[in-house]
Design an enzyme around this catalytic site. Structure first.
Site, PDB file in Angstrom:
ATOM      1  N   GLY A  11       0.827  -1.207   0.000  1.00 34.52           N
ATOM      2  CA  GLY A  11       0.000   0.000   0.000  1.00 34.52           C
ATOM      3  C   GLY A  11       0.858   1.253   0.000  1.00 34.52           C
ATOM      4  O   GLY A  11       2.090   1.192   0.128  1.00 34.52           O
ATOM      5  N   PHE A  12       0.192   2.373  -0.120  1.00 28.71           N
ATOM      6  CA  PHE A  12       0.894   3.645  -0.286  1.00 28.71           C
ATOM      7  C   PHE A  12       1.786   3.961   0.918  1.00 28.71           C
ATOM      8  O   PHE A  12       2.993   4.194   0.782  1.00 28.71           O
ATOM      9  CB  PHE A  12      -0.165   4.726  -0.506  1.00 28.71           C
ATOM     10  CG  PHE A  12       0.371   6.113  -0.675  1.00 28.71           C
ATOM     11  CD1 PHE A  12       1.566   6.358  -1.331  1.00 28.71           C
ATOM     12  CD2 PHE A  12      -0.375   7.191  -0.212  1.00 28.71           C
ATOM     13  CE1 PHE A  12       2.040   7.650  -1.497  1.00 28.71           C
ATOM     14  CE2 PHE A  12       0.075   8.487  -0.377  1.00 28.71           C
ATOM     15  CZ  PHE A  12       1.286   8.715  -1.009  1.00 28.71           C
ATOM     16  N   ILE A  13       1.198   3.905   2.112  1.00 32.00           N
ATOM     17  CA  ILE A  13       1.983   4.236   3.309  1.00 32.00           C
ATOM     18  C   ILE A  13       2.849   3.047   3.725  1.00 32.00           C
ATOM     19  O   ILE A  13       4.020   3.207   4.086  1.00 32.00           O
ATOM     20  CB  ILE A  13       1.050   4.684   4.462  1.00 32.00           C
ATOM     21  CG1 ILE A  13       0.247   5.915   4.024  1.00 32.00           C
ATOM     22  CG2 ILE A  13       1.853   4.982   5.726  1.00 32.00           C
ATOM     23  CD1 ILE A  13      -0.846   6.331   4.997  1.00 32.00           C
ATOM     24  N   TYR A 159     -16.293   4.347   6.831  1.00 37.23           N
ATOM     25  CA  TYR A 159     -14.836   4.232   6.921  1.00 37.23           C
ATOM     26  C   TYR A 159     -14.336   4.813   8.251  1.00 37.23           C
ATOM     27  O   TYR A 159     -13.596   4.166   8.991  1.00 37.23           O
ATOM     28  CB  TYR A 159     -14.198   4.972   5.733  1.00 37.23           C
ATOM     29  CG  TYR A 159     -12.729   5.254   5.910  1.00 37.23           C
ATOM     30  CD1 TYR A 159     -11.807   4.210   5.976  1.00 37.23           C
ATOM     31  CD2 TYR A 159     -12.249   6.560   6.025  1.00 37.23           C
ATOM     32  CE1 TYR A 159     -10.449   4.460   6.152  1.00 37.23           C
ATOM     33  CE2 TYR A 159     -10.912   6.823   6.199  1.00 37.23           C
ATOM     34  CZ  TYR A 159     -10.014   5.771   6.262  1.00 37.23           C
ATOM     35  OH  TYR A 159      -8.684   6.025   6.441  1.00 37.23           O
TER      36      TYR A 159
END
Ligand code: UGA
Length: 330
Positions: A11-13, A159
């Site tokens: 993932g991005f992080i 979310y």
């Protein structure tokens, strides 16, 4: 040197945290299910940057699946004596707006997945847990800048609710079992190879390719955009023993959408074609982090201004344009 389980490693992080840990000489076991929540080519690209680096191992698994987590543990235990120094849970379903359409998958991954990893720590004697939470838990009523001790009982998206639930479970595991937990509330993270469902990636692709730019509402929203390298550095600083703490990581320089669009237009050298769509009910009008606590506890402050971070994203896009121009942005 430490040994860390980083979930959401593609993932991005997660990929950036794994990269920085490896650069610091630590061992990283990365886990990710490479799902299709967004265009998987981005995840494959990020993973390819990590694979082959000394100290990196990868497991394809879903944190919702307890059996897969047990298998990871068994295969780790068969090869070494030491456990993990920490579990860093960066695996998540992360889109605010899509969570209104399919709330179940958010509760599954973000809440049940976190519970599974907390249990994993308890059973395997892992002393430290780091959770990626979100500025969206502050809802619409909180005062700007958001401080960690403000009320977060009114999240406005499934979310945000799923992240709030995960934060709460972390506290329970800290209380019952003495697990050391750092919860980070990240503020709209952006940068190279960022998420294509988020505004910065979309703007760069859409403006570069002459596609219309979708704006939800009137574009008067603002966000405390935070550069991914700053986020990864802060996350790693949070591995120190703290008890149970919730810590904001934000850029501390909120920017309006129109300002971001103007900056991307300048960097790309093309004008944006704006298309206005109805405001989304799960969208908060503004975010801004009070980052005093991150400064006090972790000596952390952001180092990258929006202009530099957007330039880095545009540069990455131009280098990867051959495939990045076709990355799906929905
Ligand atoms: C982002 C992330 O998606 C979440 O994972 C994260 O938890 C959250 O930030 C956070 O700070 O905690 P969001 O703020 O909705 O959520 O980020 P974007 O999707 O980039 O949207 C930013 C703003 O741009 C919103 O007001 C949104 O309505 C607007 N936007 C986004 C558009 O007008 N058009 C788009 O195509 C996309």
């Amino acid at each position: 040197m430490g040994r860390y389980l980083v979930t959401g490693a593609a993932g991005f992080i997660g990929a950036k945290v794994a990269e920085l840990l490896l650069a610091g000489g630590h061992a990283v076991v990365g886990a990710d299910n490479l799902n299709d929540a967004y265009d998987v080519r981005l995840k494959e690209w990020r993973l390819a940057q990590l694979e082959g680096k000394p100290g990196f191992e990868f497991y394809r698994l879903d944190i919702v699946n307890q059996k897969e987590l047990r298998e990871l543990w068994e295969s780790q235990a068969a090869n070494r004596e030491s456990s993990f120094d920490a579990v860093i849970n960066l695996a998540a379903r992360a889109g605010v707006r899509y969570s209104v359409e399919n709330p179940w998958i958010y509760v599954e991954t973000n809440t049940v997945g976190t519970l599974n990893l907390l249990e994993f720590c308890r059973q395997q004697g892992v002393p430290k847990f780091v959770l990626a939470s979100s500025s969206s838990v502050y809802g619409r009523e909180s005062r700007l800048p958001y401080r960690e001790d403000q009320n977060t009982d009114q999240p406005v998206s499934p979310y945000a609710a799923s992240k709030k639930a995960a934060e709460t479970l972390c506290y329970t595991y800290h209380y019952l079992y003495g697990l050391d937990v750092t919860v980070f509330r990240y503020f709209t993270v952006y940068g190279p190879a960022g998420r294509p469902d988020m505004l910065p990636f979309r703007l760069v692709q859409w403006i570069s390719e002459g596609r219309p730019v979708t704006i939800y509402g009137d574009g008067a929203q603002s966000r405390d955009f935070t550069f991914v390298d700053d986020i990864a550095r802060g996350t790693i600083a949070g591995l120190t023993p703290l008890g149970y703490e919730i810590i904001n990581l934000g850029g501390d320089h909120p920017a309006g959408l129109r300002d971001v669009i103007a900056q991307v237009e300048t960097l790309v050298g093309r004008p944006a074609r704006l298309e206005y769509h109805p405001a989304h009910p799960a969208d908060v009008p503004a975010t801004w982090a009070d980052i005093g606590k991150a400064g006090r506890l972790l000596d952390w402050r952001p180092q990258t201004f929006l202009a530099e971070g957007l330039a880095a994203l545009v540069h990455w896009y131009q280098e990867n344009r051959a495939w990045a121009k076709d990355v799906a942005t929905v």
